[in-house]
Design a protein around this motif. Structure first.
Motif, PDB file in Angstrom:
ATOM      1  N   CYS A 273       0.848  -1.191   0.000  1.00 61.40           N
ATOM      2  CA  CYS A 273       0.000   0.000   0.000  1.00 61.40           C
ATOM      3  C   CYS A 273       0.884   1.242   0.000  1.00 61.40           C
ATOM      4  O   CYS A 273       2.025   1.215   0.457  1.00 61.40           O
ATOM      5  CB  CYS A 273      -0.951   0.027   1.195  1.00 61.40           C
ATOM      6  SG  CYS A 273      -0.148   0.331   2.782  1.00 61.40           S
ATOM      7  N   PHE A 274       0.348   2.319  -0.524  1.00 59.14           N
ATOM      8  CA  PHE A 274       1.028   3.610  -0.478  1.00 59.14           C
ATOM      9  C   PHE A 274       0.797   4.254   0.890  1.00 59.14           C
ATOM     10  O   PHE A 274      -0.314   4.209   1.426  1.00 59.14           O
ATOM     11  CB  PHE A 274       0.485   4.551  -1.551  1.00 59.14           C
ATOM     12  CG  PHE A 274       1.062   4.332  -2.918  1.00 59.14           C
ATOM     13  CD1 PHE A 274       2.239   4.955  -3.311  1.00 59.14           C
ATOM     14  CD2 PHE A 274       0.416   3.504  -3.832  1.00 59.14           C
ATOM     15  CE1 PHE A 274       2.770   4.767  -4.575  1.00 59.14           C
ATOM     16  CE2 PHE A 274       0.937   3.313  -5.107  1.00 59.14           C
ATOM     17  CZ  PHE A 274       2.118   3.941  -5.480  1.00 59.14           C
ATOM     18  N   VAL A 275       1.846   4.905   1.429  1.00 60.26           N
ATOM     19  CA  VAL A 275       1.681   5.765   2.590  1.00 60.26           C
ATOM     20  C   VAL A 275       1.782   7.232   2.196  1.00 60.26           C
ATOM     21  O   VAL A 275       1.317   8.117   2.902  1.00 60.26           O
ATOM     22  CB  VAL A 275       2.699   5.446   3.703  1.00 60.26           C
ATOM     23  CG1 VAL A 275       2.378   4.105   4.325  1.00 60.26           C
ATOM     24  CG2 VAL A 275       4.121   5.457   3.187  1.00 60.26           C
ATOM     25  N   ASP A 276       2.427   7.493   1.074  1.00 63.53           N
ATOM     26  CA  ASP A 276       2.433   8.803   0.433  1.00 63.53           C
ATOM     27  C   ASP A 276       2.656   8.544  -1.051  1.00 63.53           C
ATOM     28  O   ASP A 276       2.653   7.388  -1.487  1.00 63.53           O
ATOM     29  CB  ASP A 276       3.484   9.752   1.034  1.00 63.53           C
ATOM     30  CG  ASP A 276       4.899   9.190   0.981  1.00 63.53           C
ATOM     31  OD1 ASP A 276       5.294   8.624  -0.066  1.00 63.53           O
ATOM     32  OD2 ASP A 276       5.637   9.322   1.985  1.00 63.53           O
ATOM     33  N   ASN A 277       2.854   9.587  -1.836  1.00 64.66           N
ATOM     34  CA  ASN A 277       2.939   9.404  -3.290  1.00 64.66           C
ATOM     35  C   ASN A 277       4.213   8.714  -3.749  1.00 64.66           C
ATOM     36  O   ASN A 277       4.334   8.368  -4.925  1.00 64.66           O
ATOM     37  CB  ASN A 277       2.808  10.753  -3.993  1.00 64.66           C
ATOM     38  CG  ASN A 277       1.406  11.324  -3.882  1.00 64.66           C
ATOM     39  OD1 ASN A 277       0.424  10.595  -3.962  1.00 64.66           O
ATOM     40  ND2 ASN A 277       1.312  12.634  -3.670  1.00 64.66           N
ATOM     41  N   ASN A 278       5.150   8.485  -2.849  1.00 63.58           N
ATOM     42  CA  ASN A 278       6.431   7.915  -3.260  1.00 63.58           C
ATOM     43  C   ASN A 278       6.905   6.755  -2.396  1.00 63.58           C
ATOM     44  O   ASN A 278       7.955   6.179  -2.661  1.00 63.58           O
ATOM     45  CB  ASN A 278       7.510   9.013  -3.258  1.00 63.58           C
ATOM     46  CG  ASN A 278       8.670   8.683  -4.163  1.00 63.58           C
ATOM     47  OD1 ASN A 278       8.475   8.213  -5.273  1.00 63.58           O
ATOM     48  ND2 ASN A 278       9.876   8.922  -3.683  1.00 63.58           N
ATOM     49  N   THR A 279       6.140   6.403  -1.352  1.00 62.83           N
ATOM     50  CA  THR A 279       6.569   5.368  -0.414  1.00 62.83           C
ATOM     51  C   THR A 279       5.486   4.318  -0.262  1.00 62.83           C
ATOM     52  O   THR A 279       4.304   4.641  -0.124  1.00 62.83           O
ATOM     53  CB  THR A 279       6.871   5.979   0.965  1.00 62.83           C
ATOM     54  OG1 THR A 279       7.775   7.074   0.820  1.00 62.83           O
ATOM     55  CG2 THR A 279       7.489   4.936   1.891  1.00 62.83           C
ATOM     56  N   VAL A 280       5.898   3.054  -0.294  1.00 60.94           N
ATOM     57  CA  VAL A 280       4.959   1.956  -0.086  1.00 60.94           C
ATOM     58  C   VAL A 280       5.374   1.128   1.127  1.00 60.94           C
ATOM     59  O   VAL A 280       6.546   1.089   1.502  1.00 60.94           O
ATOM     60  CB  VAL A 280       4.852   1.036  -1.320  1.00 60.94           C
ATOM     61  CG1 VAL A 280       4.249   1.771  -2.498  1.00 60.94           C
ATOM     62  CG2 VAL A 280       6.207   0.432  -1.695  1.00 60.94           C
ATOM     63  N   LEU A 281       4.377   0.485   1.732  1.00 61.57           N
ATOM     64  CA  LEU A 281       4.601  -0.525   2.758  1.00 61.57           C
ATOM     65  C   LEU A 281       4.367  -1.892   2.145  1.00 61.57           C
ATOM     66  O   LEU A 281       3.468  -2.056   1.301  1.00 61.57           O
ATOM     67  CB  LEU A 281       3.660  -0.332   3.941  1.00 61.57           C
ATOM     68  CG  LEU A 281       3.785   0.964   4.743  1.00 61.57           C
ATOM     69  CD1 LEU A 281       2.733   0.997   5.839  1.00 61.57           C
ATOM     70  CD2 LEU A 281       5.183   1.126   5.326  1.00 61.57           C
ATOM     71  N   ILE A 282       5.147  -2.880   2.574  1.00 56.15           N
ATOM     72  CA  ILE A 282       5.034  -4.255   2.079  1.00 56.15           C
ATOM     73  C   ILE A 282       5.080  -5.203   3.280  1.00 56.15           C
ATOM     74  O   ILE A 282       5.837  -4.980   4.226  1.00 56.15           O
ATOM     75  CB  ILE A 282       6.175  -4.586   1.104  1.00 56.15           C
ATOM     76  CG1 ILE A 282       6.026  -3.775  -0.191  1.00 56.15           C
ATOM     77  CG2 ILE A 282       6.220  -6.090   0.782  1.00 56.15           C
ATOM     78  CD1 ILE A 282       7.198  -3.911  -1.146  1.00 56.15           C
TER      79      ILE A 282
END
Length: 277
Positions: free
Chosen positions: A250-259
């Motif tokens: 999922c995205f946490v902001d426009n440039n960072t994802v959580l996995i």
């Protein structure tokens, strides 16, 4: 010698940034949705409870709700809309023989109290599927990935064909309670390794300009797209250099994802972040 042994024992996470270990009760997380900078919500897949769980940025369990009027036939991904509603994808279909595919819509869980949360039910079917199950070369109707955008839910199927072709279908359905016919809007071939190339999760950035699809060790990033078929945009294939059973993004902001990856023997059950640029 002691220094070298310490280095050798340090876990290797490739290009992923390790954030924390999830509790043992969340060993099979199959979907994640970030609601703010502090809390993300997760679910587990088939055989686990009809619950939704809140975790913090270190993977610690904060709270949980039992989802009323919902059954975990095979929960495989989470999505959220701009009003904070959460959608549970009850559409895992390993054998391609299910006729009860559904999505549960929940009100913003951050605003809920108590121990239970109410669900509305969205049902759908794929018009291209004629047999349950179809023959081995047409096992195209499993699904573990979706996201919300502009009033619709976009589903990306998981390929189980034999021989393996790596092709995924992109469908959309209205994010509304009721029964719907899924509309085929695109197709995508990831790669030809069934261990890494099957799509296990998806999300769209808050600004709607990036779509990510997840495999076990790979991210497919789409940008510069218009319309429903995001695969017509610019594609960047990213090897994160870490091979585990990665099932949630999922995205946490426009440039960072959580996995998050599932527990598999001594590996997995971890929360990671990854910066796309």
């Amino acid at each position: 010698m002691i220094f070298l042994q310490g280095c050798a024992q340090k876990p290797y996470y490739g290009d992923l940034t390790y954030l924390g270990k999830l509790p043992s009760k969340l060993s099979e997380v199959s979907g994640i949705a970030s609601m703010d900078s502090i809390i993300s919500w997760v679910i587990e897949d088939n055989g686990n409870k009809d619950h939704i769980y809140a975790i913090n940025n270190e993977g610690k369990l904060i709270k949980e709700f039992k989802v009323k009027n919902a059954k975990n036939d095979d929960w495989e991904d989470l999505a959220n809309d701009d009003k904070g509603n959460i959608y549970i994808g009850n559409f895992g279909n390993n054998a391609n023989d299910r006729k009860n595919l559904s999505i549960y819509k929940l009100p913003n869980p951050n605003n809920e109290t108590g121990k239970k949360i109410e669900a509305e039910k969205i049902t759908f079917h794929y018009p291209e599927q004629k047999k349950f199950p179809p023959k081995k070369s047409k096992l195209m109707f499993d699904c573990e990935a979706f996201f919300y955008q502009n009033g619709f839910l976009y589903l990306i199927t998981k390929n189980r064909t034999r021989p393996y072709t790596g092709k995924a279908f992109i469908y959309k359905i209205p994010a509304l309670e009721g029964s719907h016919t899924a509309k085929l809007v695109g197709k995508f071939v990831s790669c030809l390794d069934p261990q890494s190339c099957s799509i296990t999760a998806a999300d769209i950035s808050p600004d709607g300009k990036k779509v990510v699809l997840l495999g076990s060790g790979y991210i497919w990033l789409f940008t510069d797209f218009t319309g429903d078929d995001f695969t017509k945009g610019t594609l960047r294939s990213i090897d994160v250099k870490h091979r585990t059973q990665q099932e949630s993004i999922c995205f946490v902001d426009n440039n960072t994802v959580l996995i998050i990856d599932e527990q598999s023997k001594t590996k997995g059950r971890n929360l990671y972040s990854y910066t796309l640029d």
